[in-house]
Design an enzyme around this catalytic site. Structure first.
Site, PDB file in Angstrom:
ATOM      1  N   CYS A   2      -0.676 -23.942  20.355  1.00  0.00           N
ATOM      2  CA  CYS A   2       0.413 -23.069  19.927  1.00  0.00           C
ATOM      3  C   CYS A   2       0.113 -21.638  20.374  1.00  0.00           C
ATOM      4  O   CYS A   2      -1.032 -21.197  20.350  1.00  0.00           O
ATOM      5  CB  CYS A   2       0.630 -23.043  18.418  1.00  0.00           C
ATOM      6  SG  CYS A   2       0.999 -24.637  17.720  1.00  0.00           S
ATOM      7  N   ARG A  27      -0.298 -23.086  26.031  1.00  0.00           N
ATOM      8  CA  ARG A  27      -0.945 -23.429  24.762  1.00  0.00           C
ATOM      9  C   ARG A  27      -0.197 -24.508  23.992  1.00  0.00           C
ATOM     10  O   ARG A  27      -0.669 -24.984  22.957  1.00  0.00           O
ATOM     11  CB  ARG A  27      -1.065 -22.177  23.888  1.00  0.00           C
ATOM     12  CG  ARG A  27      -1.835 -21.055  24.521  1.00  0.00           C
ATOM     13  CD  ARG A  27      -1.820 -19.844  23.637  1.00  0.00           C
ATOM     14  NE  ARG A  27      -2.566 -20.090  22.428  1.00  0.00           N
ATOM     15  CZ  ARG A  27      -3.865 -19.882  22.300  1.00  0.00           C
ATOM     16  NH1 ARG A  27      -4.558 -19.412  23.313  1.00  0.00           N
ATOM     17  NH2 ARG A  27      -4.471 -20.131  21.178  1.00  0.00           N
ATOM     18  N   TRP A  74       2.606 -26.643  19.801  1.00  0.00           N
ATOM     19  CA  TRP A  74       1.969 -27.928  20.089  1.00  0.00           C
ATOM     20  C   TRP A  74       1.880 -28.622  18.737  1.00  0.00           C
ATOM     21  O   TRP A  74       1.176 -28.172  17.835  1.00  0.00           O
ATOM     22  CB  TRP A  74       0.579 -27.723  20.689  1.00  0.00           C
ATOM     23  CG  TRP A  74      -0.073 -28.996  21.123  1.00  0.00           C
ATOM     24  CD1 TRP A  74       0.094 -29.626  22.318  1.00  0.00           C
ATOM     25  CD2 TRP A  74      -1.002 -29.796  20.382  1.00  0.00           C
ATOM     26  NE1 TRP A  74      -0.668 -30.773  22.365  1.00  0.00           N
ATOM     27  CE2 TRP A  74      -1.354 -30.905  21.182  1.00  0.00           C
ATOM     28  CE3 TRP A  74      -1.566 -29.696  19.116  1.00  0.00           C
ATOM     29  CZ2 TRP A  74      -2.238 -31.892  20.777  1.00  0.00           C
ATOM     30  CZ3 TRP A  74      -2.453 -30.678  18.694  1.00  0.00           C
ATOM     31  CH2 TRP A  74      -2.781 -31.758  19.531  1.00  0.00           C
ATOM     32  N   ASN A 100      -0.588 -20.423  14.310  1.00  0.00           N
ATOM     33  CA  ASN A 100      -1.361 -21.280  15.210  1.00  0.00           C
ATOM     34  C   ASN A 100      -2.589 -21.721  14.434  1.00  0.00           C
ATOM     35  O   ASN A 100      -3.357 -20.881  13.982  1.00  0.00           O
ATOM     36  CB  ASN A 100      -1.746 -20.454  16.451  1.00  0.00           C
ATOM     37  CG  ASN A 100      -2.833 -21.102  17.275  1.00  0.00           C
ATOM     38  OD1 ASN A 100      -2.941 -22.322  17.312  1.00  0.00           O
ATOM     39  ND2 ASN A 100      -3.631 -20.293  17.931  1.00  0.00           N
ATOM     40  N   GLY A 101      -2.747 -23.034  14.261  1.00  0.00           N
ATOM     41  CA  GLY A 101      -3.900 -23.529  13.500  1.00  0.00           C
ATOM     42  C   GLY A 101      -3.484 -24.650  12.569  1.00  0.00           C
ATOM     43  O   GLY A 101      -2.388 -25.204  12.695  1.00  0.00           O
ATOM     44  N   GLU A 487     -15.054 -36.672  35.857  1.00  0.00           N
ATOM     45  CA  GLU A 487     -14.093 -35.580  35.951  1.00  0.00           C
ATOM     46  C   GLU A 487     -12.899 -35.971  36.834  1.00  0.00           C
ATOM     47  O   GLU A 487     -11.754 -35.664  36.513  1.00  0.00           O
ATOM     48  CB  GLU A 487     -14.801 -34.319  36.489  1.00  0.00           C
ATOM     49  CG  GLU A 487     -13.929 -33.116  36.763  1.00  0.00           C
ATOM     50  CD  GLU A 487     -13.133 -32.627  35.560  1.00  0.00           C
ATOM     51  OE1 GLU A 487     -13.373 -33.077  34.440  1.00  0.00           O
ATOM     52  OE2 GLU A 487     -12.222 -31.807  35.780  1.00  0.00           O
ATOM     53  N   LYS A 491      -9.129 -35.959  35.418  1.00  0.00           N
ATOM     54  CA  LYS A 491      -8.075 -35.160  36.045  1.00  0.00           C
ATOM     55  C   LYS A 491      -6.881 -36.040  36.373  1.00  0.00           C
ATOM     56  O   LYS A 491      -5.745 -35.685  36.114  1.00  0.00           O
ATOM     57  CB  LYS A 491      -8.635 -34.510  37.313  1.00  0.00           C
ATOM     58  CG  LYS A 491      -8.072 -33.194  37.688  1.00  0.00           C
ATOM     59  CD  LYS A 491      -8.690 -31.991  37.026  1.00  0.00           C
ATOM     60  CE  LYS A 491      -8.914 -32.111  35.566  1.00  0.00           C
ATOM     61  NZ  LYS A 491      -9.683 -31.044  34.974  1.00  0.00           N
ATOM     62  N   GLU A 494      -4.991 -37.263  33.110  1.00  0.00           N
ATOM     63  CA  GLU A 494      -4.274 -36.278  32.300  1.00  0.00           C
ATOM     64  C   GLU A 494      -3.009 -35.759  32.972  1.00  0.00           C
ATOM     65  O   GLU A 494      -2.062 -35.397  32.287  1.00  0.00           O
ATOM     66  CB  GLU A 494      -5.175 -35.123  31.857  1.00  0.00           C
ATOM     67  CG  GLU A 494      -5.580 -34.173  32.942  1.00  0.00           C
ATOM     68  CD  GLU A 494      -6.458 -33.043  32.438  1.00  0.00           C
ATOM     69  OE1 GLU A 494      -6.253 -32.579  31.318  1.00  0.00           O
ATOM     70  OE2 GLU A 494      -7.347 -32.622  33.187  1.00  0.00           O
ATOM     71  N   HIS A 510     -21.983 -54.276  35.620  1.00  0.00           N
ATOM     72  CA  HIS A 510     -22.242 -54.586  34.208  1.00  0.00           C
ATOM     73  C   HIS A 510     -20.938 -54.671  33.413  1.00  0.00           C
ATOM     74  O   HIS A 510     -20.956 -54.547  32.188  1.00  0.00           O
ATOM     75  CB  HIS A 510     -23.176 -53.539  33.601  1.00  0.00           C
ATOM     76  CG  HIS A 510     -24.513 -53.497  34.273  1.00  0.00           C
ATOM     77  ND1 HIS A 510     -25.453 -54.492  34.117  1.00  0.00           N
ATOM     78  CD2 HIS A 510     -25.050 -52.609  35.145  1.00  0.00           C
ATOM     79  CE1 HIS A 510     -26.523 -54.208  34.851  1.00  0.00           C
ATOM     80  NE2 HIS A 510     -26.294 -53.070  35.495  1.00  0.00           N
ATOM     81  N   LYS A 609      -3.468 -26.203  26.711  1.00  0.00           N
ATOM     82  CA  LYS A 609      -4.622 -25.640  27.403  1.00  0.00           C
ATOM     83  C   LYS A 609      -5.770 -25.317  26.451  1.00  0.00           C
ATOM     84  O   LYS A 609      -6.922 -25.545  26.750  1.00  0.00           O
ATOM     85  CB  LYS A 609      -4.167 -24.370  28.125  1.00  0.00           C
ATOM     86  CG  LYS A 609      -5.245 -23.698  28.935  1.00  0.00           C
ATOM     87  CD  LYS A 609      -5.495 -24.446  30.217  1.00  0.00           C
ATOM     88  CE  LYS A 609      -6.582 -23.814  31.047  1.00  0.00           C
ATOM     89  NZ  LYS A 609      -7.181 -24.814  31.945  1.00  0.00           N
TER      90      LYS A 609
HETATM   91  C1  F6R Z   1      -9.112 -31.020  31.236  1.00  0.00           C
HETATM   92  C2  F6R Z   1      -9.214 -29.882  30.369  1.00  0.00           C
HETATM   93  C3  F6R Z   1      -9.815 -30.061  29.022  1.00  0.00           C
HETATM   94  C4  F6R Z   1     -10.684 -28.854  28.689  1.00  0.00           C
HETATM   95  C5  F6R Z   1     -11.186 -28.941  27.244  1.00  0.00           C
HETATM   96  C6  F6R Z   1     -12.104 -27.796  26.890  1.00  0.00           C
HETATM   97  O1  F6R Z   1      -8.571 -30.667  32.472  1.00  0.00           O
HETATM   98  O2  F6R Z   1      -8.810 -28.815  30.714  1.00  0.00           O
HETATM   99  O3  F6R Z   1     -10.531 -31.244  28.930  1.00  0.00           O
HETATM  100  O4  F6R Z   1     -11.751 -28.809  29.574  1.00  0.00           O
HETATM  101  O5  F6R Z   1     -10.103 -28.948  26.376  1.00  0.00           O
HETATM  102  O6  F6R Z   1     -11.475 -26.571  27.070  1.00  0.00           O
HETATM  103  P1  F6R Z   1     -12.309 -25.225  27.116  1.00  0.00           P
HETATM  104  O7  F6R Z   1     -13.094 -25.240  28.374  1.00  0.00           O
HETATM  105  O8  F6R Z   1     -11.304 -24.129  27.062  1.00  0.00           O
HETATM  106  O9  F6R Z   1     -13.208 -25.255  25.906  1.00  0.00           O
END
Ligand code: F6R
Length: 614
Positions: A2, A27, A74, A100-101, A487, A491, A494, A510, A609
Site C-alpha cells: 500500500c 506498492r 494491496w 499502510n500496515g 532466481e 523471476k 512471478e 532425486h 514491491k
Molecule cells: C522478486 C522480488 C521479491 C523481493 C522481496 C524482498 O522479484 O522482488 O522477492 O526480492 O520481496 O524485497 P526487498 O529486497 O525490498 O526486501
C-alpha cells in the site's frame, strides 16, 4: 504494501495526489482512492483497479481543495471492493484516514467500538483505526490538543504496523501522519508539504524529505511541520535533499520499468562499485563498515537474513564469502529467523539484505538479532530506509530507484556487494594480495561484461518465443549458480505465472526428473569450471527423456550437440562475477516470456514491491 500520500499547501491537492499515487503504485494496485477536505465535508473518490481508474474518475469532478490524502491498496483485510478501498471515513464523518500496515488487534477494537454503537462499512482493519481516532476525539471534548491526543491515544491502543495520514473536518489546515513498522516520510516543498510512504511520491514537488522513525508523529499545519514521539516529546527532524532521484524514476523510451532496469545494470553496477576499492588495488573498502574492523576480523559466523530475490543474492554471497574469506555463512528466510531458537554465538554477524529496506520480515529479523546482542549490518538500496537506520552499519547499493515489482538490478548489485564483502573479509584473513587483485580487476570489468551480455537481448527474445507455450519449466545450476537457478525460476513465475522450479543440477535425479517430458523445458546454467562436465551429463539425462534443454554456458565450454537444443553464450569471466552474468539472460528470458503472453511485467498480479506486512 500500500502507498499513501497526503498534500497540504497553497496550491491544488488533486494533481500532486494522483501523480504521487502513480509513483507509489508499485506498492500495491488492487484499488485506489482519494479524499479532499472541502471545508464542511470530505469529498471522496474510490475505484477498484489501477490508479488510472481513479484518475479518470476525479478528472470528471475536479477538486479545488488544497488539503487531501490518497492511497493505493494491496489488499490484506477484505476483498478488492470499493468499500474496502481507502481512504476510510469515520462513522460520524469527522475523520478520513489512509493506512499502510496491519492492525493486529482490530477484532477486539472493532468489538469495543461496535459496543459503543459504531457501525462499519468495510471489512478492513483500517476503518477500525479511523473510528477509534474519532471515538477518542469525541471523548476528549475540552482538551487543548484534542486532535493530536485523539490520534496518539488511538495508536497506543493498536497492536501491529501502521503508516497513516489523517484529516479531521474541524481542522482545515492540519494533516497528521504517524508510523510504526510501515515507512513514512514528510516532504517539504516551497508551496506545499507532503506525507508519503516514500520520497518518490513527491519527486519534483518537494525539495527535502524527513524520514520518520518508528513511534513518531508528524504534525503538518499550514506550511509548518513538527515531529513528536507518540508520547508527545519533540523529536529531531533531519532533512535530506530529494532532487537527486528526480529523473531516475522516469521510464524513458522503455516498454516497462523492468526492461529499463535490466538495461541500466552496467551503470547501476558502476555506481555500486565506485570508490570502493583500497588504494593498493587488492581489497574492497566499504565505508559503512568502518568502525567495525575488529569485529569483522574476529567473526566466526555470518547469518544473512532476507526475502525473495534478496535472499537468492545472499545465497550466492554464501558461496562467495565462504570461498574468499572462509567464514561459515548461513542464509535464513528472514521470516523464519525471527521465530527460531538458533543458538547465540558471540561473534556472529547478521547481515540483512533488502532493496527497499522496508520489508517487515527482514526488519523484524534485524530487531530479533539486536535483542540477542548481535552485530547487524544492512545492504539496502534506499537511503534513509528503516533498514539503513536500524542496523549498526551497512552499505548502500546505489542503483537508483527500482520501480518494477520484479527485482533485477538490485539483485546484481547485492551479489556484487556480497563479493566485495567476501573480498574485504578474505583480505583480513588468508586471501593473498594476488588473488585479491584478480577479484578487484574482475569486479571492475563487470559493467562492461554485463553490457556485452545485454547486447544479446534479441537472441534471448527468440528463445523466449520458442519456449513461450511451456507451462512448467525447470532451472538448474551448481554451486553459486544454484541460487541463480532459483532466481531465474522466481523471476519467471512471478511475472509470467508459468510454473517454474530451481534445483541444484545434481538433484534432478532425486525427484524432479519425473517431471521431464517434451512440454517441460529445462534451463541449465553451465559453470565454466571442472564441474561443467557433470552438469552437461545432467543435461544429457534430460535429453534422453525427450526434455527440451536450453544451456547458458560460457564461451569455450563445449556443449555436445546431443546435450542441448539451444545454447546461449556468456563471456568468459572470473568465478566471482559469473553468477551476475548468468542471471542476465534469465532476467531477459522471464521478461520476454511474460511480454509475449501480453502481461504487465511491472505490476504482476497479487504482488507488490515493498512487503511491509508479515
Ligand atoms: C522478486 C522480488 C521479491 C523481493 C522481496 C524482498 O522479484 O522482488 O522477492 O526480492 O520481496 O524485497 P526487498 O529486497 O525490498 O526486501
Amino acid at each position: 504494501m500500500c502507498g499513501i500520500i497526503g498534500y497540504i499547501g497553497k496550491g491544488l491537492a488533486q494533481e500532486s495526489l494522483i501523480d504521487g499515487l502513480r509513483r507509489l503504485e508499485y506498492r500495491g494496485y488492487d484499488s485506489a482512492g482519494v479524499a479532499f477536505h472541502e471545508g464542511n465535508e470530505f469529498c471522496m473518490s474510490r475505484e477498484t483497479g489501477r490508479v488510472q481508474n481513479l484518475a479518470d474518475s476525479v478528472q470528471k469532478n475536479s477538486s479545488q481543495s488544497s488539503l487531501g490524502i490518497a492511497h493505493t491498496r494491496w489488499a490484506t483485510h477484505g476483498a478488492v471492493t470499493v468499500p474496502n478501498t481507502h481512504p476510510h471515513v469515520s462513522h460520524d464523518g469527522k475523520f478520513v484516514m489512509v493506512h499502510n500496515g496491519v492492525i493486529e488487534n482490530f477484532g477486539a477494537l472493532k468489538h469495543f467500538l461496535s459496543g459503543k454503537g459504531i457501525e462499519f462499512n468495510s471489512e478492513t482493519d483500517s476503518e477500525v483505526l479511523c473510528n477509534l481516532i474519532a471515538y477518542n476525539y469525541s471523548e476528549l471534548l475540552n482538551e487543548k490538543d484534542r486532535l493530536i491526543d485523539a490520534v496518539r491515544i488511538a495508536l497506543a491502543q493498536c497492536r501491529g504496523a501502521y503508516g497513516i495520514a489523517v484529516l479531521c473536518l474541524d481542522y482545515s489546515e492540519t494533516m497528521i501522519g504517524a508510523r510504526r513498522g510501515s515507512p513514512l516520510v514528510v516532504g517539504l516543498g516551497d508551496d506545499a508539504n507532503f506525507i508519503a510512504s516514500d520520497a518518490s511520491a513527491f519527486v519534483g514537488r518537494a525539495k527535502e524529505a524527513v524520514f520518520l522513525n518508528d513511534g513518531e508523529l508528524a504534525i503538518l499545519k499550514g506550511t509548518d511541520f513538527r515531529i513528536t514521539t507518540l508520547e508527545g516529546q519533540e523529536a529531531k527532524a533531519v532533512a535530506h535533499p530529494v532532487d537527486q532521484i528526480s529523473e531516475e524514476v522516469e521510464i524513458g523510451d522503455f516498454d516497462s520499468f523492468m526492461e529499463k532496469e535490466i538495461y541500466e545494470q552496467p551503470t547501476a553496477l558502476k555506481n555500486t562499485l565506485r570508490g570502493r576499492f583500497g588504494d593498493d588495488g587488492t581489497t574492497a573498502k566499504l565505508g559503512g563498515l568502518e568502525g567495525h574492523e575488529e569485529e569483522l576480523r574476529n567473526l566466526d559466523r555470518i547469518i544473512f537474513v532476507a526475502c525473495g530475490t534478496a535472499r537468492h543474492a545472499c545465497m550466492v554471497g554464501e558461496y562467495l564469502i565462504e570461498r574468499l574469506a572462509r567464514v561459515p555463512v548461513e542464509v535464513e528466510h528472514a521470516s523464519e529467523f525471527r521465530y527460531r531458537n538458533s543458538p547465540k554465538a558471540e561473534k556472529s554477524l547478521v547481515i540483512a539484505v533488502s532493496q527497499s529496506g522496508e520489508t517487515l520480515d527482514t526488519l523484524e529479523a534485524v530487531r530479533e538479532a539486536k535483542t540477542k546482542g548481535l552485530l547487524t549490518l544492512g545492504i539496502t538500496n534506499v537511503v534513509g530506509s528503516s533498514l539503513a537506520r536500524e542496523t549498526d552499519g551497512g552499505v548502500y547499493q546505489r542503483v537508483g530507484p527500482e520501480i518494477g515489482v520484479a527485482s533485477t538490478k538490485a539483485f546484481s548489485s547485492q551479489v556484487c556487494l556480497c563479493a566485495m564483502l567476501g573480498l574485504a573479509l578474505g583480505r583480513m584473513r588468508d586471501l593473498s594480495p594476488m588473488d585479491g587483485q584478480g577479484i578487484v580487476e574482475a569486479l571492475n570489468d563487470l559493467p562492461d561484461l554485463v553490457s556485452r551480455v545485454l547486447q544479446q537481448g534479441e537472441q534471448i527474445r527468440e528463445l523466449a518465443l520458442k519456449y513461450s507455450k511451456a507451462e512448467h519449466l525447470l532451472f538448474m545450476g551448481r554451486q553459486s549458480l544454484y541460487p541463480v537457478a532459483l532466481e531465474g525460476a522466481l523471476k519467471l513465475k512471478e511475472i509470467s505465472y508459468a510454473h517454474a522450479e530451481g534445483y541444484p543440477a545434481a538433484e534432478l535425479k532425486h525427484g524432479p526428473i519425473a517431471l521431464i517430458n517434451p512440454e517441460c523445458p529445462s534451463i541449465f546454467i553451465v559453470e565454466g569450471s571442472e564441474l561443467s562436465a557433470k552438469t552437461i551429463a545432467n543435461m544429457q539425462e534430460v535429453k534422453a527423456r525427450q526434455g527440451p534443454v536450453l544451456a547458458i554456458a560460457p564461451e569455450g565450454v563445449e556443449i555436445p550437440k546431443e546435450a542441448a537444443d539451444d545454447v546461449f553464450r556468456l563471456p568468459v569471466a572470473h568465478e566471482v562475477v559469473r553468477p551476475i552474468l548468468a542471471n542476465l539472460p534469465l532476467q531477459l528470458f522471464a521478461y520476454h516470456f511474460a511480454r509475449l503472453r501480453g502481461l504487465d511485467v511491472d505490476k504482476p498480479r497479487n504482488l507488490a514491491k515493498s512487503v511491509t506486512v508479515e
